[in-house]
Design a protein around this motif. Structure first.
Motif, short mmCIF file in Angstrom:
data_model
loop_
_atom_site.label_atom_id
_atom_site.label_comp_id
_atom_site.label_asym_id
_atom_site.label_seq_id
_atom_site.Cartn_x
_atom_site.Cartn_y
_atom_site.Cartn_z
N ARG A 109 -5.61 -0.68 3.64
CA ARG A 109 -5.81 -1.71 2.62
C ARG A 109 -4.50 -2.46 2.33
O ARG A 109 -3.43 -1.88 2.35
CB ARG A 109 -6.35 -1.08 1.33
CG ARG A 109 -7.68 -0.38 1.54
CD ARG A 109 -8.23 0.24 0.25
NE ARG A 109 -9.41 1.04 0.55
CZ ARG A 109 -10.18 1.63 -0.37
NH1 ARG A 109 -9.87 1.49 -1.66
NH2 ARG A 109 -11.23 2.33 -0.01
N GLY A 125 -12.53 -2.63 -0.59
CA GLY A 125 -12.78 -2.14 -1.94
C GLY A 125 -12.46 -3.17 -3.01
O GLY A 125 -12.05 -4.30 -2.74
N ASN A 175 0.86 -1.18 0.00
CA ASN A 175 0.00 0.00 0.00
C ASN A 175 0.90 1.23 0.00
O ASN A 175 1.50 1.57 1.02
CB ASN A 175 -0.90 -0.02 1.24
CG ASN A 175 -1.91 1.12 1.25
OD1 ASN A 175 -1.71 2.16 0.62
ND2 ASN A 175 -3.01 0.93 1.96
N ASP A 234 -5.89 1.35 -7.58
CA ASP A 234 -6.88 1.73 -6.58
C ASP A 234 -6.78 3.22 -6.26
O ASP A 234 -7.79 3.92 -6.15
CB ASP A 234 -6.66 0.90 -5.32
CG ASP A 234 -7.88 0.90 -4.41
OD1 ASP A 234 -8.96 1.35 -4.83
OD2 ASP A 234 -7.75 0.41 -3.26
N TYR A 261 -2.65 -5.18 -0.58
CA TYR A 261 -2.76 -5.48 -2.01
C TYR A 261 -1.91 -6.70 -2.37
O TYR A 261 -0.84 -6.92 -1.80
CB TYR A 261 -2.30 -4.28 -2.85
CG TYR A 261 -3.14 -3.05 -2.64
CD1 TYR A 261 -4.30 -2.84 -3.38
CD2 TYR A 261 -2.79 -2.09 -1.68
CE1 TYR A 261 -5.09 -1.70 -3.18
CE2 TYR A 261 -3.57 -0.97 -1.47
CZ TYR A 261 -4.71 -0.78 -2.22
OH TYR A 261 -5.49 0.34 -2.03
N SER A 318 -2.23 -1.34 -6.07
CA SER A 318 -2.23 -0.15 -5.22
C SER A 318 -2.31 1.12 -6.06
O SER A 318 -3.09 2.04 -5.75
CB SER A 318 -0.96 -0.13 -4.36
OG SER A 318 -0.90 1.05 -3.58
N TYR A 333 -10.12 -3.34 -5.41
CA TYR A 333 -8.76 -3.62 -5.87
C TYR A 333 -7.85 -4.18 -4.77
O TYR A 333 -6.77 -4.69 -5.07
CB TYR A 333 -8.13 -2.36 -6.45
CG TYR A 333 -8.92 -1.79 -7.60
CD1 TYR A 333 -8.81 -2.33 -8.88
CD2 TYR A 333 -9.81 -0.73 -7.41
CE1 TYR A 333 -9.55 -1.83 -9.94
CE2 TYR A 333 -10.55 -0.22 -8.47
CZ TYR A 333 -10.43 -0.78 -9.72
OH TYR A 333 -11.16 -0.28 -10.77
#
Length: 294
Positions: A224, A196, A184, A235, A226, A232, A198
Motif C-alpha cells: 500500500r 483499502g 508505508n 491503517d 499513502y 499509514s 486509508y
C-alpha cells in the motif's frame, strides 16, 4: 512484510527528561508557583512541551524555579503522575508536570514561548513533527512516530510500544524504499490490487517471505502507498482492530509482549522470529514508556 532492519543504539536523550526527578511545590502567588527540584542528577528543561525539543538548561537539585502557566504537550509517564501537562517557567522554557510533586493551580499559557535565545529577536517556536519520513535519523524517526502511535492507541487500543516497534522493524527506521517513497511504515500489503480505505494506491516490491519451516525466499508483492505518514499509522491500527484473526491480541492490551505474540500468531508476519525481534526492540529502547494508561 518487508524485513529491512538496522540495529541502532538510540541516543539517551529520547528517554524521559529525568526518571528519578521530583519537583516539590512551595507557596507562591495564585498565577505562579515556586518549585524546587529533587533529583539525584539534573532535570532537563526544554524550549517546547516535548522531549524532542532542544534542551535549554539543566536544573540542579534543590534549585528554585518559578513556573507561570501550563500547556498541553507530550504525554509522559513520570514518577509522580501520567500527564500531558507541561509547565512553562518564568524564563520561557518548559518542564514536564509528570515530575512535579503537588498540583499547583496554574493558568493556561496564552502565547507559546519562543526559544530562549537572547541574540535572536522573535525566535520562531518549534513545532511537533507531523510524522516520520525517510530522511530522518533514528532519534528523529522515533520522536516523530510517538504522537501518531499514541493517537493510534487512543483510537484502537493497540499499545504504543507495539506500534513503534513494528514501525522500526518493518521500515528499517524509515529508510526502506517502501517507507521513504510510499510512506508505508508497516509493510501493509494490497490484496488483489485493493489498497483499502486509508491508502492511496499499490506499488510492487521485492520482499522476503518465510514458510512454516522457517525457509525464506525472495518474491514480489504489492504494498500500500499513502498520501501521508499519519494515514499509514491509522491503517495499521485499524487493521489490527478490525481483522478477526487479530482479535485474541486485544485480550492483552496491557501486556505488549503478549499482544505482539498474538498478532504474530494471527499471521501478521511469516518470519518465525518476528515476536522475538519486536520484544527485543521494545526492551532495548524502553518503548513501553510511551504506552498510554487508557
Amino acid at each position: 512484510m518487508l524485513r529491512n532492519f538496522k540495529k541502532y543504539v538510540l541516543v539517551p536523550a529520547m528517554a524521559l527528561a529525568a526518571t528519578a526527578t521530583t519537583l516539590v511545590t512551595t507557596t507562591a502567588p495564585a498565577d505562579a508557583a515556586v518549585i524546587s527540584v529533587r533529583v539525584s542528577g539534573t532535570l532537563a528543561a526544554r524550549n517546547g512541551a516535548a522531549n524532542w525539543f532542544t534542551q535549554t538548561r539543566k536544573i540542579k537539585n534543590k534549585q528554585k524555579v518559578t513556573v507561570t502557566c501550563k500547556v498541553s504537550g507530550q504525554y509522559l509517564r513520570g514518577n509522580i503522575r501520567r500527564t500531558a501537562q507541561w509547565d512553562r517557567t518564568a524564563i520561557g522554557d518548559y518542564i514536564s508536570h509528570a515530575y512535579v510533586s503537588g498540583n499547583p493551580k496554574l493558568p493556561n499559557c496564552v502565547v507559546p514561548a519562543p526559544a530562549p535565545t537572547p541574540t535572536v529577536v522573535a525566535a520562531p517556536v518549534a513545532t511537533v513533527p507531523l510524522g516520520p519520513t525517510g530522511t530522518m535519523t533514528n532519534e528523529q524517526f522515533l520522536a516523530a512516530s510517538i504522537p501518531a502511535a499514541q493517537q493510534s492507541q487512543r483510537d484502537t487500543r493497540v499499545p504504543t510500544s507495539v506500534t513503534l516497534a513494528q514501525a522500526i522493524l518493518e521500515s528499517g527506521w524509515g529508510r526502506s524504499s517502501l517507507s521513504a517513497n510510499d510512506r508505508n511504515f508497516f509493510g501493509m500489503k494490497c490484496f488483489n490490487n485493493v489498497s483499502g480505505a486509508y491508502a492511496s494506491g499499490c506499488h510492487a516490491y521485492s520482499t522476503q517471505e518465510c514458510n512454516a519451516a522457517g525457509v525464506c525466499s525472495t518474491t514480489v508483492a504489492t504494498f500500500r502507498t499513502y498520501a501521508t505518514s499519519a494515514a499509514s499509522f491509522t491503517d495499521h491500527g485499524m487493521a489490527l482492530k478490525n481483522l478477526a484473526r487479530y482479535a485474541a491480541a486485544f485480550n492483552y492490551t496491557g501486556n505488549p509482549n503478549q499482544f505482539v505474540a498474538e498478532v504474530h500468531k494471527g499471521g501478521y508476519a511469516t518470519d518465525p522470529l518476528y515476536t522475538t525481534k519486536l520484544v527485543n526492540l521494545m526492551t532495548k529502547y524502553n518503548l513501553y514508556q510511551y504506552d498510554l494508561a487508557l
